[in-house]
Design an enzyme around this catalytic site. Structure first.
Site, mmCIF file in Angstrom:
data_model
loop_
_atom_site.group_PDB
_atom_site.id
_atom_site.type_symbol
_atom_site.label_atom_id
_atom_site.label_comp_id
_atom_site.label_asym_id
_atom_site.label_seq_id
_atom_site.Cartn_x
_atom_site.Cartn_y
_atom_site.Cartn_z
ATOM 1 N NE ARG A 44 -0.621 1.746 3.536
ATOM 2 C CZ ARG A 44 0.507 2.439 3.700
ATOM 3 N NH1 ARG A 44 1.663 1.839 3.988
ATOM 4 N NH2 ARG A 44 0.516 3.741 3.580
ATOM 5 N N GLY A 45 0.223 2.409 -0.161
ATOM 6 C CA GLY A 45 0.984 3.641 -0.319
ATOM 7 C C GLY A 45 1.173 3.867 -1.804
ATOM 8 C CB ALA A 46 0.541 6.840 -3.923
ATOM 9 N NE ARG B 52 -6.185 0.799 -2.501
ATOM 10 C CZ ARG B 52 -5.616 1.375 -1.429
ATOM 11 N NH1 ARG B 52 -4.320 1.205 -1.189
ATOM 12 N NH2 ARG B 52 -6.336 2.130 -0.612
ATOM 13 C CD GLN C 251 -3.901 2.771 6.382
ATOM 14 O OE1 GLN C 251 -4.580 3.176 7.315
ATOM 15 N NE2 GLN C 251 -4.432 2.513 5.192
ATOM 16 C CG ASP D 284 -3.052 8.069 -2.044
ATOM 17 O OD1 ASP D 284 -3.023 8.574 -0.906
ATOM 18 O OD2 ASP D 284 -2.713 6.899 -2.279
ATOM 19 C CG ASN E 264 -2.658 11.607 2.025
ATOM 20 O OD1 ASN E 264 -2.021 10.721 1.438
ATOM 21 N ND2 ASN E 264 -2.483 11.854 3.309
ATOM 22 C CE LYS E 265 -5.632 5.677 3.709
ATOM 23 N NZ LYS E 265 -6.585 4.794 2.964
#
Ligand code: MRU
Length: 354
Positions: free
Chosen positions: A55-57, A100, A203, A244, A254-255
């Site tokens: 995970r994470g862009a 995603r 996270q 992201d 973003n998140k």
């Protein structure tokens, strides 16, 4: 200068040659267990991206790039003709890119690998795909280091509040926002990092706190809902987060929770920074209204890790990302330098340096 005590963790690695495999550190198991997932086929790569094992862009971009190499390896092992191999790899690449929707890095990296594939037999596709995926991975290491340097140079004095995980786990290198923090720490600056736990998948508490503890940087985890109280106390010098997808005008996805944090930071006069590589910008979008926002399973909210936290029958709203308007962002740290003020002209100028 006091170095950090631990090395950053590795989030993914390729094992073997063009018909090898992609190994991913399973981030759903952290911080309790260090387990690796081996991907020798495309469905396993897609499942790992969708379930946030990786995970994470930037990291899902790199995993997607290696995923194209996995598809080419399948074509070699299956003895496919040149035409059938190409069709298989293109179909797999499209499926991986769609795994995603919000992080632009995934589609960007997959398209980059597809774009260099030569005409020829499956083995040639596999060799070329792997070389390009490795180049993207290597580049990300350098970009993270540059983001860390540029960001550390402008990081205000005082404690730092961050959201989600933007470290080595989320990238192919040292991270983005977290690289700014660890680079500043390694240069001798001293502060505390406040890590939002980052519901619903934690996270911040599971991953960011783990990375910082491993590296010897003082970290305090807080519930997302405690951020306003903390900012009001005057203890935090700045907020810094990752991205992201960043639209041409600087609006930043973003998140989930990032937007609320940016509003709170503005209300308390605390500068709010974003750190991201140029592959996180999507200049086809004039502003953030066009950014696709992933909605995930309600069960992540009502029963995380199978633990019921809401009564059966309660619905749940679970957007994975939100969009922070550019006007709330003091600066965007990229590998080329810092865009500030954040506007379309400044972003175009900065990206033009690449
Ligand atoms: O759903 P996730 O964990 O993939 O979301 C990650 C984030 O929102 C990060 O802040 C972002 O990708 C930047 S990672 C350097």
């Amino acid at each position: 200068m006091q170095p950090t005590t631990g090395a950053p963790p590795e989030s993914l690695r390729w094992i073997g040659g063009p018909e090898g495999r992609l190994d991913l550190l399973d981030q759903t198991r952290l911080p309790g267990r260090i387990e690796w997932v081996s991907c020798t086929d495309v469905p396993t790569v897609i499942e790992a991206i969708q379930s946030l094992r990786v995970r994470g862009a930037p990291a899902i971009g790199i995993a997607g790039a290696y995923g194209v190499a996995v598809a080419a390896g399948e074509a070699v092992r299956g003895g496919l003709s040149a035409d059938a191999a190409r069709a298989h790899v293109v179909g797999a690449a499209n499926a991986i890119a769609a795994a995603r929707p919000t992080a632009v890095n995934l589609g960007w990296a997959v398209a980059r690998v597809l774009g260099i594939l030569p005409d020829g037999p499956a083995a040639a596709l596999a060799a070329a795909a792997l070389a390009e995926a490795m180049a993207i991975h290597d580049e990300d290491r350098r970009l993270c280091a540059a983001i860390g340097r540029h960001g550390a140079a402008i990081l205000p004095e005082g404690d730092v509040l961050t959201h989600c995980n933007t470290g080595a786990l989320a990238t192919g290198g040292d991270g983005t926002a977290l690289a700014v923090i660890t680079t500043a720490w390694a240069s001798g600056r001293r502060f505390r990092v406040w890590a939002d736990e980052t519901r619903p998948l934690f996270q911040g508490s599971r991953l960011t706190a783990w990375e910082l503890v491993e590296r010897g940087v003082p970290v305090t985890v807080l519930c997302d809902s405690a951020a306003g109280h903390l900012l009001a106390s005057g203890r935090v010098g700045c907020c810094i987060v990752g991205a992201d997808r960043i639209a041409a005008n600087g609006d930043t996805a973003n998140k989930i929770g990032t937007y609320g944090l940016a509003v709170l930071a503005a209300a308390h006069g605390v500068p709010f920074f974003v750190a991201a590589p140029s592959s996180s910008f999507d200049l086809t979008l004039v502003d953030g209204a066009g950014i696709p926002i992933e909605e995930r399973s309600p069960a992540e909210v009502t029963a995380p890790w199978g633990q019921p936290l809401a009564p059966a029958g309660a619905a749940a709203y679970n957007p994975a990302f939100d969009v922070t308007p550019a006007r709330l962002i003091r600066g965007i740290v990229t590998e080329h330098g810092v865009v500030s003020p954040v506007d379309a002209a400044g972003i175009a100028r900065m990206l033009g340096r690449g």
